[in-house]
Enzyme design. Structure first.
Site, PDB file in Angstrom:
ATOM      1  N   HIS A  87       0.954  -1.186  -0.061  1.00  0.00           N
ATOM      2  CA  HIS A  87      -0.079  -0.034   0.027  1.00  0.00           C
ATOM      3  C   HIS A  87       0.928   1.305  -0.111  1.00  0.00           C
ATOM      4  CE1 HIS A  87      -4.038  -1.940   0.746  1.00  0.00           C
ATOM      5  NE2 HIS A  87      -3.221  -2.794   1.183  1.00  0.00           N
TER       6      HIS A  87
ATOM      7  N   ASP B 245       3.908   9.532  -1.563  1.00  0.00           N
ATOM      8  CA  ASP B 245       2.747   8.556  -0.938  1.00  0.00           C
ATOM      9  C   ASP B 245       2.296   7.638  -1.875  1.00  0.00           C
ATOM     10  OD1 ASP B 245       0.546   8.249   0.678  1.00  0.00           O
ATOM     11  OD2 ASP B 245      -0.354  10.216   0.624  1.00  0.00           O
TER      12      ASP B 245
END
Length: 466
Positions: free
Chosen positions: A164, A372
């Site tokens: 993730h 991110d």
């Protein structure tokens, strides 16, 4: 039909309303296929009831509960294992390195030992619960070695892994003393998924250069006497679910209150965890630059910056909180008026049901992380907008979401002046352009929503194993 077995550091409580789209999507898949969710219970005990291998005894017991068609199987962690595996290796080594912050990593050898010990324990507790045709889906950086430990116990199941967070470039990855072991462990999976094409490229460059892996085409790699497949599967949100929240009572109450309170203001929103990867100090500096370059926005533009608490017992997080307090205070002190405060800095959690209303009332969202994996706030902001008068998204090019959301205003968060100009452009963008951009952005997040993500990954996992 095979069962789905989800393995993650923490399990979701499927008896409560889901806090996010991931829990919704995985919960739906588990209920549909029938299956199990395995992970840490969230409880920390002083010691296991009879000790632990490496701690002098046996493993913790597995707590098994049934919720509809889903089995929730959890284990507690001892304080020593929690501190080494979770606080230590996962969050003091892997998190900073994978976010390109080598300066914040703590390569204590005890952390690596604890990380491997807990992954071995997870494998030992999970293995007896598996059926021969189960499909196992492992999530995130806490559990990179899990498939390797399961294979060592004789597991033949299809096992997929999804990262993730970002995958760093090879030279940054190679700074981890155990990097070869970590990457070798990934070859025990049948499919490894990443958030973006850039992450996939970093992985392929690493395994070809460092592990002499052979690329077989179509994402397949051969190394360590195994063949595995890698691919990019950008995670999405449940667009309909988030729009229902926007139309719910709490969402509408928040929208009405913000619209009335800021009827004479231009409202900007930032919503993040307080984490050094989110670029919050850079964002406040860019907002200050915006007020200096475009003085017509003084007494008019207000930034609401939500920074949810995050591991503030760690020095790096305490430092960023001090930075934010200082920067926000300086902007308000230098530019504020009796009837106008440029920055409203909120250092606490805001209920998820209220966020869609806040997003819908905002003219601009600032989503400007330094790095991110994806960033779902960007997609939630798009979903919450009124298509007839949508707000504009200012998005960091270093967020995984930037690969999909090219119709946002993409910025380099290290370039405060460039970000300031993008904020001004977002606030002054003509309505017809905002509508066109929003329509394309909404179409994209609908096409690749969280349900697409789960079905695409699981279908590819089945093909990869075959």
């Amino acid at each position: 039909m095979p069962r789905l077995v989800v393995v993650s550091n923490r399990t979701a409580d499927l008896r409560k309303p889901a806090a996010g789209g991931l829990a919704v999507a995985l919960g739906e898949s588990l209920q549909k296929m029938g299956g199990m969710w395995f992970g840490w219970s969230g409880k920390i005990v002083d010691t296991y009831s009879e000790g632990h291998p490496g701690n002098g005894g046996v493993d913790p017991e597995v707590d098994v509960q049934r919720v509809g068609k889903v089995t929730l199987a959890t284990v507690d962690l001892s304080r020593a294992d929690h501190d080494a595996y979770y606080l230590g290796y996962s969050n003091d080594v892997l998190w900073p390195v994978f976010h390109y912050r080598l300066d914040l990593a703590n390569f204590d050898v005890r952390f690596a030992t604890g990380y491997r010990r807990v992954n071995q324990m997870f494998a030992r507790k999970l293995m007896p619960l598996l059926k021969p045709d189960d499909i196992v889906w492992v999530h995130d950086y806490h559990l990179i070695p899990l498939a390797s430990e399961l294979r060592a116990l004789g597991c033949k199941n299809r096992i997929g892994f999804f990262l993730h967070i970002p995958m760093p470039p090879p030279l940054i990855m190679a700074a981890i003393p155990e990097h070869e072991w970590l990457m070798r462990s990934l070859f025990a999976f049948d499919l490894v998924g990443f958030q973006s094409r850039a992450d996939l490229m970093h992985f392929s460059h690493y395994v070809e250069a460092e592990a002499q892996a052979k690329s077989l085409g179509d994402g397949y790699f051969s190394a360590f006497d195994r063949v595995m497949r890698a691919g990019a599967f950008p995670i999405g949100i449940d667009v309909d679910e988030f729009q229902r929240l926007a139309q719910g009572k709490e969402g509408m109450d928040m929208f009405t209150r913000m619209r009335d309170e800021y009827s004479r203001r231009k409202l900007l929103i930032g919503a993040d965890r307080l984490d050094y990867s989110k670029g919050l100090p850079n964002r406040i500096k860019a907002f200050r630059e915006f007020l200096e370059h475009y003085p017509e926005n003084r007494k008019s533009a207000t930034l609401i910056q939500i920074a949810s608490p995050s591991r503030e017992d760690v020095e790096a997080y305490g430092e960023i909180r001090r930075q934010m307090d200082s920067l926000c205070g300086a902007v308000n002190g230098d530019f504020g008026e009796l009837d106008w405060m440029p920055v409203r800095y909120i250092h606490r959690n805001v209920a998820r049901k209220r966020l869609p209303g806040l997003f819908r009332a905002s003219r601009v969202a600032l989503v400007t992380p330094l790095r991110d994996g994806m960033n779902l706030v960007a997609k939630e902001f798009i979903a919450a907008q009124d298509p007839d008068d949508p707000g504009m998204l200012v998005l960091s090019r270093f967020a995984g979401a930037a690969e999909q959301l090219g119709d946002a205003l993409l910025v380099n968060p290290y370039d405060t002046e460039g970000t300031a100009h993008a904020i001004q452009r977002a606030l002054t963008m003509p309505l017809h352009e905002r509508r066109q951009r929003h329509a394309r952005l909404l179409k994209r997040i609908r096409e690749q929503d969280v349900h697409w993500w789960t079905s695409q990954f699981l279908a590819t996992l089945q093909e990869a194993h075959t």
